[in-house]
Write a protein that holds these residues in place. Structure first.
Motif, mmCIF file in Angstrom:
data_model
loop_
_atom_site.group_PDB
_atom_site.id
_atom_site.type_symbol
_atom_site.label_atom_id
_atom_site.label_comp_id
_atom_site.label_asym_id
_atom_site.label_seq_id
_atom_site.Cartn_x
_atom_site.Cartn_y
_atom_site.Cartn_z
ATOM 1 N N ARG A 32 0.863 -1.192 0.000
ATOM 2 C CA ARG A 32 0.000 0.000 0.000
ATOM 3 C C ARG A 32 0.890 1.228 0.000
ATOM 4 N NH1 ARG A 32 -4.435 -0.100 4.351
ATOM 5 N NH2 ARG A 32 -5.353 -1.378 2.693
ATOM 6 N N THR A 33 0.575 2.155 -0.906
ATOM 7 C CA THR A 33 1.306 3.411 -0.953
ATOM 8 C C THR A 33 0.378 4.550 -0.554
ATOM 9 O OG1 THR A 33 2.590 4.925 -2.342
ATOM 10 C CG2 THR A 33 0.812 3.755 -3.425
ATOM 11 N N LEU A 34 0.892 5.429 0.302
ATOM 12 C CA LEU A 34 0.202 6.655 0.702
ATOM 13 C C LEU A 34 1.096 7.813 0.300
ATOM 14 C CD1 LEU A 34 -0.921 5.608 4.311
ATOM 15 C CD2 LEU A 34 -2.307 5.555 2.236
ATOM 16 N N ILE A 57 -2.114 -8.343 6.236
ATOM 17 C CA ILE A 57 -3.467 -7.788 6.375
ATOM 18 C C ILE A 57 -4.384 -8.364 5.312
ATOM 19 C CG2 ILE A 57 -4.845 -5.669 6.212
ATOM 20 C CD1 ILE A 57 -2.462 -4.163 7.375
ATOM 21 N N ARG A 58 -3.890 -8.418 4.067
ATOM 22 C CA ARG A 58 -4.684 -8.977 2.977
ATOM 23 C C ARG A 58 -5.016 -10.447 3.233
ATOM 24 N NH1 ARG A 58 -7.009 -6.705 -1.784
ATOM 25 N NH2 ARG A 58 -6.218 -4.587 -1.959
ATOM 26 N N SER A 59 -4.044 -11.198 3.747
ATOM 27 C CA SER A 59 -4.270 -12.614 4.035
ATOM 28 C C SER A 59 -5.336 -12.788 5.111
ATOM 29 C CB SER A 59 -2.967 -13.280 4.467
ATOM 30 O OG SER A 59 -2.015 -13.245 3.427
ATOM 31 N N LEU A 64 -10.889 -14.059 6.680
ATOM 32 C CA LEU A 64 -12.153 -13.643 7.299
ATOM 33 C C LEU A 64 -13.300 -13.776 6.309
ATOM 34 C CD1 LEU A 64 -13.699 -12.423 9.660
ATOM 35 C CD2 LEU A 64 -13.038 -10.158 8.852
ATOM 36 N N ARG A 65 -13.072 -13.371 5.046
ATOM 37 C CA ARG A 65 -14.122 -13.513 4.032
ATOM 38 C C ARG A 65 -14.496 -14.972 3.835
ATOM 39 N NH1 ARG A 65 -11.311 -9.149 1.545
ATOM 40 N NH2 ARG A 65 -9.978 -10.594 0.386
ATOM 41 N N GLU A 66 -13.496 -15.839 3.796
ATOM 42 C CA GLU A 66 -13.767 -17.262 3.595
ATOM 43 C C GLU A 66 -14.516 -17.855 4.781
ATOM 44 O OE1 GLU A 66 -9.963 -18.941 2.868
ATOM 45 O OE2 GLU A 66 -9.783 -18.130 0.818
#
Length: 205
Positions: A32-34, A57-59, A64-66
């Protein structure tokens, strides 16, 4: 990424982008770039910002979605859903499965508490009694009720009511579950009739 860059460049607005990169060892990582743009004296635009590795975080989000999807699948098979209710406001929330159980369009949102209490064909008393007892005793309550769906079908529901208390022990809301037990009740009725018929046959011998 290009679209975000173009927009940030044109509006001189902060930019936040998530994207994947491939490391020299072929491992894929999420980044992620800010960044905040600024115009230089030469009228160029440069960005000052930071890069963060958000792979973990993505993992976690994917896991959580699964998990959520598996829970919804299990609720669908069991014809089971959950609900909440705030007593002060009468605000009600339903899980997606409750909308399916009661054949209600989720776009309409859940009904308010007064409408929910009127759903049982038996009248408002079973649910009102369960709420009053849960609030008075602080203990879970349960009841069975029938309701008519939009297509005219009548279904039987098993409803569990759990009181929700604040830090001082005051009951401020209710939460619970709702399960369609129509098939189970029909089976129980058939078994009861079969038993009665068998008993009558034995008595006639």
């Amino acid at each position: 990424v290009n679209a975000a860059l173009i927009h940030s460049h044109a509006a001189l607005s902060p930019m936040e982008i998530d994207f994947r990169i491939r490391k020299p060892d072929d491992e894929i990582r999420w980044v992620r770039t800010l960044a905040v743009p600024a115009r230089t004296s030469g009228n160029d635009v440069v960005w000052n910002g930071h890069l963060f590795d958000i792979t973990d975080i993505r993992s976690t989000e994917q896991a959580l979605r699964e998990t959520t999807q598996r829970l919804e699948d299990a609720q669908g098979v069991a014809r089971f859903g959950y609900w909440t209710c705030e007593l002060a406001t009468g605000e009600v929330t339903w899980s997606r499965q409750v909308y399916r159980l009661l054949d209600r369009d989720p776009a309409l949102g859940p009904p308010n508490l007064a409408e929910v209490i009127d759903l049982p064909l038996e009248g408002p008393q079973p649910m009102a009694n369960a709420f009053e007892l849960a609030q008075a005793t602080g203990e879970s309550q349960s009841f069975e009720a029938s309701t008519r769906l939009s297509d005219g079908e009548v279904v039987t529901l098993d409803v569990i009511v759990l009181p929700v208390a604040d830090a001082e022990g005051n009951v401020t809301g209710m939460r619970g579950t709702m399960q369609d037990i129509t098939a189970r009740k029909a089976l129980e009725e058939r078994l009861s009739l079969a038993k009665d018929a068998a008993d009558a046959t034995n008595r006639a011998k």
